[in-house]
Write an enzyme that holds these catalytic residues in place. Structure first.
Site, PDB file in Angstrom:
ATOM      1  N   CYS A 186       0.873  -0.999  -0.163  1.00 50.07           N
ATOM      2  CA  CYS A 186       0.233  -0.185  -0.377  1.00 50.07           C
ATOM      3  C   CYS A 186       1.017   1.561   0.299  1.00 50.07           C
ATOM      4  O   CYS A 186       0.219   2.258  -0.260  1.00 50.07           O
ATOM      5  CB  CYS A 186      -0.913   0.202   1.255  1.00 50.07           C
ATOM      6  SG  CYS A 186      -2.133  -1.722   1.482  1.00 50.07           S
ATOM      7  N   GLY A 218     -14.134  -5.522  -4.035  1.00 52.42           N
ATOM      8  CA  GLY A 218     -14.483  -6.432  -2.733  1.00 52.42           C
ATOM      9  C   GLY A 218     -12.551  -6.682  -1.977  1.00 52.42           C
ATOM     10  O   GLY A 218     -11.481  -5.331  -2.376  1.00 52.42           O
ATOM     11  N   CYS A 278     -14.153   2.140   7.085  1.00 54.78           N
ATOM     12  CA  CYS A 278     -12.994   0.921   5.873  1.00 54.78           C
ATOM     13  C   CYS A 278     -12.719   1.806   4.798  1.00 54.78           C
ATOM     14  O   CYS A 278     -13.824   2.526   4.108  1.00 54.78           O
ATOM     15  CB  CYS A 278     -13.460   0.133   5.653  1.00 54.78           C
ATOM     16  SG  CYS A 278     -13.559  -1.125   7.669  1.00 54.78           S
TER      17      CYS A 278
END
Length: 396
Positions: A84, A117, A213
């Protein structure tokens, strides 16, 4: 003496839900973000001497395919993957090339074309990079899949148990970041929610609800970096932003000290931030605006402490006092952060760079923070890499 490094141009696409723009592939994203950055700098791609291109999900040499949309000039193109923190790692490498006198003008570009997802592994026939972290966390916390909300949620629970933070403290971070993103045309989400909306949204891993989130996203970001000589020759000082401190760390042995927060990078974050403060000659109180890695609200709360905005266990006080939004001591994630702006992994760090460059120039429109003289960026990838960067306006 190392050379000074300046950001002279930034650009990004709007971050989108994966697959929502039919036919929008990563070369299209890279062309859009890269062209915006070059136009912002007022330079031609032929002046770029090296390119560092970040992405997590893609085939080898996708970086070349991406920058070929800007030009085919034979320059070295380095493909970057650091989970990330990929975008800020590309930025770090592009800055090092200028700082070391190896190039006068470099490009850092990041993009991601993601699947909807939760994140998952691509290869199941070899050791997983995070397996040591998962096994260590499983010894101190119940196991949940997918692993990302489990890891960060467990760290949030640990803080609640040790320091008395509450579910509402985490929800207030989600509320703040969604509220900030209303004014960001590049954000994936631009909806404002009440605190009750945040608390009542679907539970992902207690205390983290869906609206706390970060989502999967498609998008790209880019930055053009240059030396002081390049800035002077092109008359760019009035738009240039100097990188006055930058550090990247990987895991230390105390990442496995038996705590959840260590496993999600707390000690990496502390070390990188302290190095940057020393390089810049600035303390955390001297920054007005911060873009940090709020992949989950629990991480933002812990980063208040890791970055030194407060002492350990004191983050809830900052939240309750409104110290991390407009009118407070800092404005954290004016872009909406990862939670609301979105999180295309390879682009996130460069989108943070773009936001802070606009803030320092006074070009952030309705998101503009008053009196910005210094800005701080934090981006992390577990497994692990933490990148922290400090910026100030160039001296004319």
């Amino acid at each position: 003496m190392p050379n000074k490094v300046f950001v002279i141009g930034v650009g990004m696409t709007k971050f989108e839900k994966p697959g929502s723009r039919e036919g929008w592939d990563y070369p299209d994203m890279a062309r859009e973000a890269g062209t915006k950055a070059l136009d912002d700098a007022g330079v031609d791609y032929r002046e770029v001497e090296e390119a560092y291109v970040g992405y997590v999900y893609g085939e080898s040499t996708s970086g070349q395919r991406a920058v070929y949309e800007l030009g085919m000039t034979g320059v070295p193109v380095v493909n970057v993957n650091n989970n990330c923190s990929t975008g800020s790692t590309a930025l770090y490498l592009a800055a090092r090339a200028v700082r070391g006198g190896l190039a006068d003008c470099t490009l850092a570009l990041g993009f991601e074309k993601m699947q909807p997802g939760s994140l998952g592994s691509t290869y199941d026939d070899r050791a997983q990079p995070m397996e040591k972290h998962f096994l260590a966390l499983a010894e101190i916390s119940e196991v949940l899949f997918p692993p990302a909300p489990w890891m960060f949620g467990a760290a949030g629970r640990e803080h609640m148990k040790e320091y008395g933070s509450t579910a509402e403290h985490f929800a207030k971070i989600g509320y703040k970041n969604h509220k900030h993103s209303v004014n960001n045309p590049y954000a994936q989400f631009q909806d404002e929610y009440t605190l009750d909306d945040i608390l009542d949204s679907r539970m992902i891993y207690d205390p983290l609800t869906k609206l706390q989130c970060s989502p999967t996203s498609d998008g790209s970001g880019a930055a053009i970096l240059a030396s002081e000589d390049f800035v002077d020759r092109h008359g760019l000082a009035d738009r240039a932003v100097e990188i006055v401190g930058q550090a990247m760390t990987s895991d230390f042995s105390d990442s496995f000290d038996g705590t959840c927060k260590a496993l999600i990078g707390y000690h990496m974050n502390v070390a990188a931030a302290q190095s940057v403060y020393e390089q810049a000659g600035l303390g955390p109180e001297e920054f007005q605006v911060i873009e940090l890695h709020d992949c989950f609200s629990a991480n933002e709360l812990l980063l208040y402490e890791a970055l030194g905005l407060c002492g350990e266990g004191e983050a809830p006080k900052l939240i309750d006092a409104g110290d991390t939004t407009y009118g407070g001591r800092w404005v954290v994630n004016p872009s909406g952060g990862l939670i609301s702006k979105g999180h295309p992994l390879g682009a996130t760090g460069l989108a943070q760079c773009a936001e802070l460059t606009w803030q320092l120039r006074g070009d952030a429109d309705k998101r503009q923070v008053n009196g910005v003289t210094a800005a701080l960026q934090h981006n992390i990838g577990l497994g692990g890499a933490a990148v922290v960067t400090a910026y100030q306006r160039a001296e004319r």
